[in-house]
Design a protein around this motif. Structure first.
Motif, PDB file in Angstrom:
ATOM      1  N   MET A   1       1.005 -16.714   3.289  1.00  0.00           N
ATOM      2  CA  MET A   1       2.101 -17.340   4.021  1.00  0.00           C
ATOM      3  C   MET A   1       2.287 -16.467   5.252  1.00  0.00           C
ATOM      4  SD  MET A   1       5.831 -18.221   2.482  1.00  0.00           S
ATOM      5  CE  MET A   1       7.129 -18.916   3.477  1.00  0.00           C
ATOM      6  N   THR A   2       1.898 -16.983   6.417  1.00  0.00           N
ATOM      7  CA  THR A   2       1.816 -16.140   7.614  1.00  0.00           C
ATOM      8  C   THR A   2       2.948 -16.323   8.611  1.00  0.00           C
ATOM      9  OG1 THR A   2       0.407 -17.777   8.693  1.00  0.00           O
ATOM     10  CG2 THR A   2      -0.694 -16.006   7.471  1.00  0.00           C
ATOM     11  N   ASP A   3       3.766 -17.330   8.434  1.00  0.00           N
ATOM     12  CA  ASP A   3       4.884 -17.565   9.351  1.00  0.00           C
ATOM     13  C   ASP A   3       5.990 -16.556   9.035  1.00  0.00           C
ATOM     14  OD1 ASP A   3       7.350 -18.455  10.453  1.00  0.00           O
ATOM     15  OD2 ASP A   3       6.608 -20.518  10.529  1.00  0.00           O
ATOM     16  N   VAL A   4       6.118 -15.553   9.869  1.00  0.00           N
ATOM     17  CA  VAL A   4       7.049 -14.454   9.615  1.00  0.00           C
ATOM     18  C   VAL A   4       8.487 -14.956   9.480  1.00  0.00           C
ATOM     19  CG1 VAL A   4       7.978 -12.285  10.512  1.00  0.00           C
ATOM     20  CG2 VAL A   4       5.549 -12.783  10.748  1.00  0.00           C
ATOM     21  N   ASP A   5       8.895 -15.869  10.343  1.00  0.00           N
ATOM     22  CA  ASP A   5      10.262 -16.393  10.264  1.00  0.00           C
ATOM     23  C   ASP A   5      10.479 -17.159   8.961  1.00  0.00           C
ATOM     24  OD1 ASP A   5      10.961 -15.307  12.722  1.00  0.00           O
ATOM     25  OD2 ASP A   5      10.320 -17.103  13.821  1.00  0.00           O
ATOM     26  N   GLU A   6       9.506 -17.957   8.569  1.00  0.00           N
ATOM     27  CA  GLU A   6       9.611 -18.711   7.314  1.00  0.00           C
ATOM     28  C   GLU A   6       9.646 -17.758   6.117  1.00  0.00           C
ATOM     29  OE1 GLU A   6       9.876 -22.239   4.931  1.00  0.00           O
ATOM     30  OE2 GLU A   6      10.345 -21.772   7.009  1.00  0.00           O
ATOM     31  N   CYS A   7       8.890 -16.696   6.174  1.00  0.00           N
ATOM     32  CA  CYS A   7       8.933 -15.692   5.099  1.00  0.00           C
ATOM     33  C   CYS A   7      10.338 -15.099   4.991  1.00  0.00           C
ATOM     34  CB  CYS A   7       7.917 -14.582   5.360  1.00  0.00           C
ATOM     35  SG  CYS A   7       6.205 -15.061   5.118  1.00  0.00           S
ATOM     36  N   GLY A   8      10.974 -14.871   6.112  1.00  0.00           N
ATOM     37  CA  GLY A   8      12.341 -14.347   6.110  1.00  0.00           C
ATOM     38  C   GLY A   8      13.334 -15.333   5.530  1.00  0.00           C
ATOM     39  N   ARG A   9      13.105 -16.629   5.800  1.00  0.00           N
ATOM     40  CA  ARG A   9      14.000 -17.659   5.257  1.00  0.00           C
ATOM     41  C   ARG A   9      13.725 -17.945   3.780  1.00  0.00           C
ATOM     42  NH1 ARG A   9      13.036 -19.685  10.449  1.00  0.00           N
ATOM     43  NH2 ARG A   9      11.289 -20.970   9.773  1.00  0.00           N
ATOM     44  N   ARG A  10      12.496 -17.746   3.361  1.00  0.00           N
ATOM     45  CA  ARG A  10      12.111 -18.073   1.979  1.00  0.00           C
ATOM     46  C   ARG A  10      11.411 -16.879   1.330  1.00  0.00           C
ATOM     47  NH1 ARG A  10       9.295 -23.773   1.939  1.00  0.00           N
ATOM     48  NH2 ARG A  10       9.804 -23.580  -0.251  1.00  0.00           N
ATOM     49  N   PRO A  11      12.132 -15.788   1.141  1.00  0.00           N
ATOM     50  CA  PRO A  11      11.485 -14.568   0.652  1.00  0.00           C
ATOM     51  C   PRO A  11      10.871 -14.704  -0.742  1.00  0.00           C
ATOM     52  CG  PRO A  11      13.881 -14.321   0.669  1.00  0.00           C
ATOM     53  CD  PRO A  11      13.568 -15.601   1.379  1.00  0.00           C
ATOM     54  N   GLU A  12      11.463 -15.528  -1.596  1.00  0.00           N
ATOM     55  CA  GLU A  12      10.903 -15.690  -2.949  1.00  0.00           C
ATOM     56  C   GLU A  12       9.528 -16.349  -2.872  1.00  0.00           C
ATOM     57  OE1 GLU A  12      13.971 -17.036  -2.117  1.00  0.00           O
ATOM     58  OE2 GLU A  12      15.213 -15.429  -2.954  1.00  0.00           O
ATOM     59  N   ARG A  13       9.421 -17.377  -2.031  1.00  0.00           N
ATOM     60  CA  ARG A  13       8.133 -18.058  -1.872  1.00  0.00           C
ATOM     61  C   ARG A  13       7.116 -17.112  -1.228  1.00  0.00           C
ATOM     62  NH1 ARG A  13       5.866 -22.801   1.664  1.00  0.00           N
ATOM     63  NH2 ARG A  13       4.247 -23.494   0.255  1.00  0.00           N
ATOM     64  N   ALA A  14       7.548 -16.361  -0.235  1.00  0.00           N
ATOM     65  CA  ALA A  14       6.656 -15.401   0.415  1.00  0.00           C
ATOM     66  C   ALA A  14       6.152 -14.376  -0.599  1.00  0.00           C
ATOM     67  CB  ALA A  14       7.379 -14.708   1.568  1.00  0.00           C
ATOM     68  N   MET A  15       7.031 -13.924  -1.473  1.00  0.00           N
ATOM     69  CA  MET A  15       6.626 -12.963  -2.504  1.00  0.00           C
ATOM     70  C   MET A  15       5.591 -13.581  -3.450  1.00  0.00           C
ATOM     71  SD  MET A  15       6.841  -9.945  -3.772  1.00  0.00           S
ATOM     72  CE  MET A  15       8.325  -9.061  -3.467  1.00  0.00           C
ATOM     73  N   GLU A  16       5.831 -14.829  -3.848  1.00  0.00           N
ATOM     74  CA  GLU A  16       4.868 -15.517  -4.726  1.00  0.00           C
ATOM     75  C   GLU A  16       3.489 -15.603  -4.088  1.00  0.00           C
ATOM     76  OE1 GLU A  16       7.009 -18.943  -7.363  1.00  0.00           O
ATOM     77  OE2 GLU A  16       6.713 -19.380  -5.245  1.00  0.00           O
ATOM     78  N   ILE A  17       3.451 -16.049  -2.830  1.00  0.00           N
ATOM     79  CA  ILE A  17       2.178 -16.318  -2.161  1.00  0.00           C
ATOM     80  C   ILE A  17       1.494 -15.048  -1.665  1.00  0.00           C
ATOM     81  CG2 ILE A  17       1.149 -17.441  -0.128  1.00  0.00           C
ATOM     82  CD1 ILE A  17       3.297 -19.673  -0.547  1.00  0.00           C
ATOM     83  N   ASN A  18       2.268 -14.111  -1.153  1.00  0.00           N
ATOM     84  CA  ASN A  18       1.684 -12.933  -0.516  1.00  0.00           C
ATOM     85  C   ASN A  18       1.570 -11.708  -1.416  1.00  0.00           C
ATOM     86  OD1 ASN A  18       1.453 -14.439   1.800  1.00  0.00           O
ATOM     87  ND2 ASN A  18       3.291 -13.610   2.750  1.00  0.00           N
ATOM     88  N   ALA A  19       2.189 -11.736  -2.581  1.00  0.00           N
ATOM     89  CA  ALA A  19       2.131 -10.562  -3.466  1.00  0.00           C
ATOM     90  C   ALA A  19       1.726 -10.939  -4.885  1.00  0.00           C
ATOM     91  CB  ALA A  19       3.481  -9.852  -3.480  1.00  0.00           C
ATOM     92  N   THR A  20       2.507 -11.791  -5.524  1.00  0.00           N
ATOM     93  CA  THR A  20       2.243 -12.126  -6.925  1.00  0.00           C
ATOM     94  C   THR A  20       0.900 -12.830  -7.096  1.00  0.00           C
ATOM     95  OG1 THR A  20       4.610 -12.295  -7.319  1.00  0.00           O
ATOM     96  CG2 THR A  20       3.157 -13.279  -8.971  1.00  0.00           C
ATOM     97  N   ALA A  21       0.668 -13.880  -6.309  1.00  0.00           N
ATOM     98  CA  ALA A  21      -0.571 -14.649  -6.453  1.00  0.00           C
ATOM     99  C   ALA A  21      -1.824 -13.792  -6.206  1.00  0.00           C
ATOM    100  CB  ALA A  21      -0.554 -15.871  -5.547  1.00  0.00           C
ATOM    101  N   PRO A  22      -1.870 -12.966  -5.161  1.00  0.00           N
ATOM    102  CA  PRO A  22      -3.063 -12.127  -4.999  1.00  0.00           C
ATOM    103  C   PRO A  22      -3.304 -11.197  -6.192  1.00  0.00           C
ATOM    104  CG  PRO A  22      -1.878 -12.222  -2.942  1.00  0.00           C
ATOM    105  CD  PRO A  22      -0.996 -12.879  -3.977  1.00  0.00           C
ATOM    106  N   GLY A  23      -2.234 -10.671  -6.768  1.00  0.00           N
ATOM    107  CA  GLY A  23      -2.399  -9.847  -7.968  1.00  0.00           C
ATOM    108  C   GLY A  23      -2.975 -10.649  -9.119  1.00  0.00           C
ATOM    109  N   ASP A  24      -2.511 -11.891  -9.261  1.00  0.00           N
ATOM    110  CA  ASP A  24      -3.034 -12.766 -10.312  1.00  0.00           C
ATOM    111  C   ASP A  24      -4.488 -13.139 -10.050  1.00  0.00           C
ATOM    112  OD1 ASP A  24      -0.544 -12.643 -11.536  1.00  0.00           O
ATOM    113  OD2 ASP A  24       0.107 -14.600 -10.784  1.00  0.00           O
ATOM    114  N   LEU A  25      -4.835 -13.401  -8.781  1.00  0.00           N
ATOM    115  CA  LEU A  25      -6.225 -13.676  -8.429  1.00  0.00           C
ATOM    116  C   LEU A  25      -7.107 -12.487  -8.810  1.00  0.00           C
ATOM    117  CD1 LEU A  25      -5.848 -15.181  -4.807  1.00  0.00           C
ATOM    118  CD2 LEU A  25      -6.223 -16.468  -6.911  1.00  0.00           C
ATOM    119  N   ALA A  26      -6.637 -11.286  -8.497  1.00  0.00           N
ATOM    120  CA  ALA A  26      -7.395 -10.074  -8.811  1.00  0.00           C
ATOM    121  C   ALA A  26      -7.597  -9.930 -10.320  1.00  0.00           C
ATOM    122  CB  ALA A  26      -6.683  -8.845  -8.246  1.00  0.00           C
ATOM    123  N   THR A  27      -6.581 -10.275 -11.096  1.00  0.00           N
ATOM    124  CA  THR A  27      -6.697 -10.190 -12.553  1.00  0.00           C
ATOM    125  C   THR A  27      -7.746 -11.161 -13.068  1.00  0.00           C
ATOM    126  OG1 THR A  27      -4.417  -9.454 -12.808  1.00  0.00           O
ATOM    127  CG2 THR A  27      -5.435 -10.476 -14.734  1.00  0.00           C
TER     128      THR A  27
END
Length: 122
Positions: A71-97
């Protein structure tokens, strides 16, 4: 297959696919919204859906996965931090697993935009 590029329809992902093909690698890819026009096997993927990612990994059998999805839209990440966390942090960790479970090398490309959760006015 040598490489599976996750997020191949973006600027980075499309360049990774092109470079890999130029180097003679066999490539597969995933995309979220816009299907790329590469002449390689490609599947639609929401990177938060690990069951589908596991299906794709099993189908394509890559030796390496490169995650370019974000999720690359910085402003959208600020408005939707939970979604940004899912896409930019949680999901990559799950992909790695999933990759680790299948003995697949995994590369995750991040960003220089990092938000620590604290807002300060300048």
């Amino acid at each position: 297959m040598d490489i599976l590029v996750v997020g191949a329809s973006g600027l980075l992902g499309s360049n990774v696919v092109s470079t890999a093909l130029d180097r003679g690698q066999s490539v597969g890819c995933t995309y979220h919204t816009s299907e790329p026009t590469f002449e390689v096997p490609c599947r639609r993927l929401d990177i938060r859906k690990m069951d589908l990612f596991e299906e794709i990994v099993t189908e394509f059998g890559p030796s390496h996965v490169v995650n370019c999805a974000a999720m690359t839209d910085v402003d959208e990440c600020g408005r939707r931090p939970e979604r940004a966390m899912e896409i930019n942090a949680t999901a990559p960790g799950d992909l790695a697993t999933v990759c680790s479970d299948h003995d697949i090398d995994f590369t995750h490309v991040s960003t220089d935009y990092v938000f620590d959760g604290e807002k300060t006015d300048r």
